[in-house]
Design a protein around this motif. Sequence first.
Motif, short mmCIF file in Angstrom:
data_model
loop_
_atom_site.label_atom_id
_atom_site.label_comp_id
_atom_site.label_asym_id
_atom_site.label_seq_id
_atom_site.Cartn_x
_atom_site.Cartn_y
_atom_site.Cartn_z
N HIS A 222 31.76 87.58 0.77
CA HIS A 222 31.12 88.79 -0.03
C HIS A 222 30.18 87.84 -0.79
CE1 HIS A 222 32.34 92.43 1.22
NE2 HIS A 222 33.46 91.42 1.32
N VAL A 223 28.38 88.26 -0.25
CA VAL A 223 27.97 86.89 -2.02
C VAL A 223 28.06 87.83 -2.74
CG1 VAL A 223 25.44 87.26 -2.38
CG2 VAL A 223 26.43 86.79 0.40
N LYS A 224 28.94 87.21 -4.23
CA LYS A 224 28.93 88.00 -5.24
C LYS A 224 27.66 87.72 -6.65
CE LYS A 224 32.84 86.21 -4.73
NZ LYS A 224 32.54 85.40 -4.22
N ALA A 225 27.23 86.24 -6.37
CA ALA A 225 26.29 86.02 -7.28
C ALA A 225 24.88 85.78 -6.31
CB ALA A 225 26.76 85.19 -8.53
N PRO A 226 23.75 85.28 -7.56
CA PRO A 226 22.53 84.81 -6.42
C PRO A 226 22.70 84.05 -5.92
CG PRO A 226 22.24 86.27 -8.99
CD PRO A 226 23.39 86.57 -8.73
N GLN A 227 23.01 83.00 -6.68
CA GLN A 227 23.52 81.38 -5.97
C GLN A 227 24.28 81.32 -5.03
OE1 GLN A 227 25.06 82.46 -9.15
NE2 GLN A 227 26.59 81.90 -9.93
N GLU A 228 25.25 82.88 -4.53
CA GLU A 228 25.76 82.39 -3.56
C GLU A 228 24.93 83.16 -2.09
OE1 GLU A 228 29.14 84.66 -3.87
OE2 GLU A 228 30.30 83.39 -5.48
N TRP A 229 24.24 83.47 -2.67
CA TRP A 229 22.93 84.05 -1.30
C TRP A 229 21.72 82.81 -1.31
CZ3 TRP A 229 18.07 84.25 0.16
CH2 TRP A 229 17.58 85.96 1.20
N ILE A 230 22.42 81.79 0.12
CA ILE A 230 21.88 81.19 0.52
C ILE A 230 21.30 81.36 1.89
CG2 ILE A 230 22.05 78.34 1.66
CD1 ILE A 230 23.22 79.13 -1.09
N GLN B 27 16.80 90.65 -5.80
CA GLN B 27 16.56 89.83 -7.27
C GLN B 27 15.98 88.59 -6.80
OE1 GLN B 27 14.39 92.56 -8.23
NE2 GLN B 27 13.20 90.73 -8.62
N HIS B 28 17.17 87.99 -6.57
CA HIS B 28 16.65 86.18 -5.83
C HIS B 28 16.35 86.89 -4.72
CE1 HIS B 28 18.39 82.88 -5.53
NE2 HIS B 28 18.47 82.79 -4.24
N MET B 29 16.51 87.54 -3.77
CA MET B 29 16.49 87.48 -2.41
C MET B 29 14.47 87.66 -1.91
SD MET B 29 17.97 89.79 0.47
CE MET B 29 16.48 91.37 -0.17
N ILE B 30 14.24 88.40 -3.28
CA ILE B 30 12.98 88.67 -3.19
C ILE B 30 12.37 87.69 -3.59
CG2 ILE B 30 11.40 90.21 -4.49
CD1 ILE B 30 13.23 92.58 -3.48
N GLN B 31 12.19 87.20 -4.98
CA GLN B 31 11.76 86.03 -5.26
C GLN B 31 11.93 84.57 -4.40
OE1 GLN B 31 14.58 84.77 -8.95
NE2 GLN B 31 13.06 86.41 -10.06
N GLN B 32 13.23 84.40 -3.81
CA GLN B 32 13.45 83.43 -2.58
C GLN B 32 11.89 83.80 -1.20
OE1 GLN B 32 15.99 80.74 -1.70
NE2 GLN B 32 15.35 80.47 -3.97
N LEU B 33 11.82 84.93 -0.87
CA LEU B 33 11.05 85.10 0.09
C LEU B 33 9.56 84.88 -0.88
CD1 LEU B 33 12.32 88.72 1.24
CD2 LEU B 33 11.24 86.81 2.84
N ALA B 34 9.26 85.73 -1.56
CA ALA B 34 7.68 85.57 -1.91
C ALA B 34 7.62 84.12 -2.19
CB ALA B 34 7.96 86.12 -3.72
N ALA B 35 8.25 83.18 -2.58
CA ALA B 35 8.34 81.74 -2.74
C ALA B 35 7.16 81.18 -0.60
CB ALA B 35 9.34 80.92 -2.81
N ARG B 36 7.90 81.99 -0.29
CA ARG B 36 7.32 81.88 1.13
C ARG B 36 6.37 82.83 2.31
NH1 ARG B 36 12.34 80.56 0.19
NH2 ARG B 36 13.52 78.88 0.82
#
Length: 207
Positions: free
Chosen positions: A30-38, A81-90
Amino acid sequence: MATAQSHHHHGPKLLILGRDGILNVFRDDHVKAPQEWIPVEGALEAVARLNQAGWHAVVATNQSGIGRGLVDMSSLNAIHQHMIQQLAARGGRIDAVFLCPHVPEDHCSCRKPLPGLMQMIAERYGIDDLSRVPMVCDTQRDVQAAHAAGCEPHLVRSGKAAPERMSDAQIAELVAQVPGTQVHASLDAFAEWLIARERVASGKGGE
């Protein structure tokens, strides 16, 4: 012209994406923290391309880590939130995340392969016919969920369906079980296919 187009669509141009193995690299633990969401390579750019072509993307995801106590809601919110930021950057965006937090023993109606999450999405967006809504999957369970909900099932060869995890024969067997499933090499390849299909349908031909 546009009214005729939207008339039989009922609601926005919507597509449903699985999360783990499609947008981000699948983890057995499981992805448990933002830094594990790659992010999966090219996946976030693919969402941006789909958005630019007028598609609204929503995520439907089983997150039993919550029910198992491995992840709490505030961590999951930080991950998204991290996922949304990563997407927004692209230049991409996800309209909403629909999730099932339950463990199988809860016998809920929202855990895929059951169609509950997709039905919630249809309700939220006022879509009475999901057959025009593509659902992108990386597992047999999700393809079955797409089929049960009446969505158009698509399998991408990332995550659990990646060539190193599933052989071509296993993929063929899965497609035989859920006829109509389209198989794509990646979310990027799916985006290209969907945009090209739409171009043909609208009779635009070239750019």
